[in-house]
Structure formats: structure tokens, C-alpha cells
Design a protein around this motif. Structure first.
Motif: not given
Length: 349
Positions: A112-116, A260-265
Motif C-alpha cells: 500500500v503506497h498511500k493511505h486507503m 474491505i471495510e477497514e482502512d489500509l495504512e
């Protein structure tokens, strides 16, 4: 002048009385005779140049805003159809995909290159797959999808209408070729839950697929096209099928797999556990998995912004060309007044 039942008439040129209409009758007469008053705008150079310039002033900012919104969508795209083939089958991918004894399990690592920000949409992307082919598109029965075995006019589903003398539900090549790769995700040692509900259009679930229609005799031949269906679940709840049955207009397309119901950092490593089941090797197709966020404009698509900027820039360019031509060769503004049956009409150029 003659008066008849309260209606005033005048004598025409052919000595026949011409009725003088009033109110609603006059309006109907004017409409049927195409004599209604109309506005005839005069396209003077100033109006034309101003209109093109105004279009450019409005379209370019809208295009820039749309393009910025599209670029703000974060995407991770990973092609896996080649790398998931074992080294011993690199030169014969068809033998790999047809050999049931060879494991189709594969692992991919996505950074993950940017916060999603959630929700994060999971798509599968297929290239060089012509779902818009005429014979393919017609090979289905919408009535059967809604009514099940109660509808037996399925000649349009050939060659997937019957198997072993029994009808197939759902019938046709579209359902037969159902995508059947599966995905699961984890971040470190934690599994990421995938929401598979509400991925299809609500109108499709409620009005195009029967709530009491269950798969029957599906994928029972020796020639398997794609995924199987759970015979205990009605078609209206099998959303993978519903998504797949809405055929794509272009040979490269994406279809929603889940959320996907949670953020990816940023800098997270996502492990994708997938089953490489779907045969795209026979027609030279490719497969990709896509993780994408969304915003008010939807997913990542620069076409709308580029189109607005192109139209706006073209309008301003045309306005400047017309302005230069008008300055070099000014066009005089002339009005001609014509007298017609006691009324004046004018034409200006």
C-alpha cells in the motif's frame, strides 16, 4: 362583416367568409398553421465569440476538478495470471489450467503506497474477453432467471440449454462461463474480512433473478466452463452470478468481487491468497486483481476530466480564431424591414 352565433367573420379574397378566431381557438389555429410568434436570435459575431469563450471558461474548471478527483482515487493493480503458473508449466499454460491434480493456489504480495480509506473495493479485471460478442450476449434466458424451471422456452441458450435431456438453470453461455477465481486477504497475521453482500445492483437482485429459483443441472457436463453454483441458494442471493451476468461493453472490464471495510495504512503489506481457476489462457486473456477507493466521482477514470478540458480548450481556441477573423474582416450589421399585409418583419445579418 357578418355576425353568426356571436362569431365575427370577414370576407376573404375569394368572396368566402373568413372566421375571426379568438381565445383558445385562435391559439390552436396558430399552432396548426405554424403561425405562432417565435424568437429568432441573431447570431452576431459578438454572440458567437462570447458563447464559445463562456463554454471554455465553464468547461475547463469542471474538467480540472474532475481530473483532480479521479487522481485522488488510490488503486493497487496486480496481474497474476502469468506469475501464478508453476515454472514447469510456463511453456504450456493450457496443460496447467486443465490439470485438476495441479494446485491452483497462489500468493501475491501487495504494498500500500498511500493511505486507503474504507470501503476499499475489490475488483477482478479481465482483458481480451469479449462479453459483447453477439452470440455470447444472446445465449441466456432472462425469463428463466426469473421463473426457473417453470419457463422452458430456452432455445436462445443453445448450446447450454439442456444436458442429459434435462434443462439447465441458469442456462446459456454467459452463466456457463462464470468467473471462479477466489480471493482472500490478510495483513500480517490478521485476516481481512471481505464483505460479499450488496455487490450487485439492487434492481437486478429484486427484479431480474427469482427468489424461488435455484440452480439445476448446472455445470454437470464434462466440459466445464467456469464456476459452480450452490444449489441450496436462490439465484437472487448469488451475487457473483448477478454481477457476472451484467455483460461488459468492452473487451477489458472490471467486475466487483467484494469490499474491505477497514482502512489500509501506508506501507502495509497485503497478502492475497487466491485460487487461479479461471481459464483465460485459451484465448490469450489476462487477469488482474484491483484494490480501489472511491470518491464523489466514483472510481479512477480520467476520461471525463480530459473530455471537459478538451472541449473547453477547443471552445476558447475557436473563440480566438473567430475574433481574429472578425477583427481582420469585420462583418457589417444590416437590418432589412419588410412590409407584409400591414405588419413589419425584419431580418438582420
Amino acid at each position: 362583416m357578418e355576425v353568426d352565433a356571436g362569431t365575427t367573420s370577414a370576407v376573404g379574397t375569394d368572396n368566402q367568409p373568413t372566421p375571426v378566431l379568438r381565445g383558445r381557438s385562435k391559439a390552436i389555429h396558430q399552432f396548426t398553421q405554424q403561425t405562432l410568434p417565435a424568437c429568432k436570435p441573431v447570431l452576431t459575431p459578438a454572440w458567437v465569440i462570447g458563447t464559445f469563450f463562456l463554454m471554455g471558461v465553464l468547461f475547463i474548471p469542471v474538467g480540472l476538478i474532475s481530473l483532480h478527483a479521479s487522481q485522488s482515487v488510490n488503486e493497487i493493480v496486480d496481474r497474476y495470471d502469468v506469475d501464478c503458473v508453476p515454472d514447469t508449466f510456463k511453456n504450456n499454460k493450457m496443460a496447467y489450467i486443465k490439470n485438476a491434480s495441479v494446485s491452483k493456489s497462489c500468493h501475491r504480495y501487495l504494498k500500500v503506497h498511500k493511505h486507503m480509506k474504507a470501503p476499499i473495493y475489490i475488483y477482478y479485471q479481465l482483458d481480451n474477453f469479449y462479453q459483447n460478442h453477439r452470440r455470447y450476449v444472446k445465449s441466456r434466458s432472462d425469463e428463466q432467471l426469473l421463473k426457473g424451471l417453470g419457463y422452458n422456452k430456452t432455445s436462445s441458450c443453445e448450446p447450454q440449454a439442456f444436458e442429459n435431456g434435462l434443462p439447465i438453470v441458469p442456462c446459456g453461455l454467459v452463466a456457463w462461463s462464470l468467473f471462479n477465481d477466489t480471493f482472500s486477504f490478510s495483513r500480517g497475521t490478521k485476516k481481512l474480512e471481505i464483505e460479499r453482500k450488496n455487490i450487485a445492483w439492487k434492481s437486478d437482485r429484486e427484479h431480474k433473478f427469482g427468489k424461488n429459483v435455484y440452480p439445476f443441472n448446472f455445470q454437470n457436463s464434462s466440459f466445464i466452463g467456469g464456476g459452480k453454483l450452490d444449489t441450496t441458494i436462490p439465484l437472487s442471493d448469488q451475487e457473483d452470478l448477478i454481477v457476472w451476468m451484467r455483460t461488459a461493453a468492452f473487451p477489458s472490464f472490471r467486475k466487483l468481487y467484494g469490499r474491505i471495510e477497514e482502512d489500509l495504512e501506508e506501507d502495509d503489506i497485503i497478502v492475497v491468497h487466491l485460487m487461479n481457476n479461471y481459464n483465460t489462457y485459451s484465448f490469450g486473456g489476462t487477469k488482474m486483481i484491483v484494490l480501489s477507493t472511491s470518491n464523489w466521482l466514483g472510481g479512477k477514470n480520467s476520461f471525463l476530466g480530459v473530455a471537459y478540458i478538451f472541449v473547453g480548450s477547443s471552445s476558447i481556441l475557436i473563440a480566438f480564431i473567430f475574433l481574429l477573423l472578425h477583427v481582420k474582416n469585420p462583418r457589417p450589421y444590416v437590418c432589412i424591414f419588410l412590409k407584409d399585409e400591414g405588419q413589419f418583419s425584419n431580418g438582420c445579418s
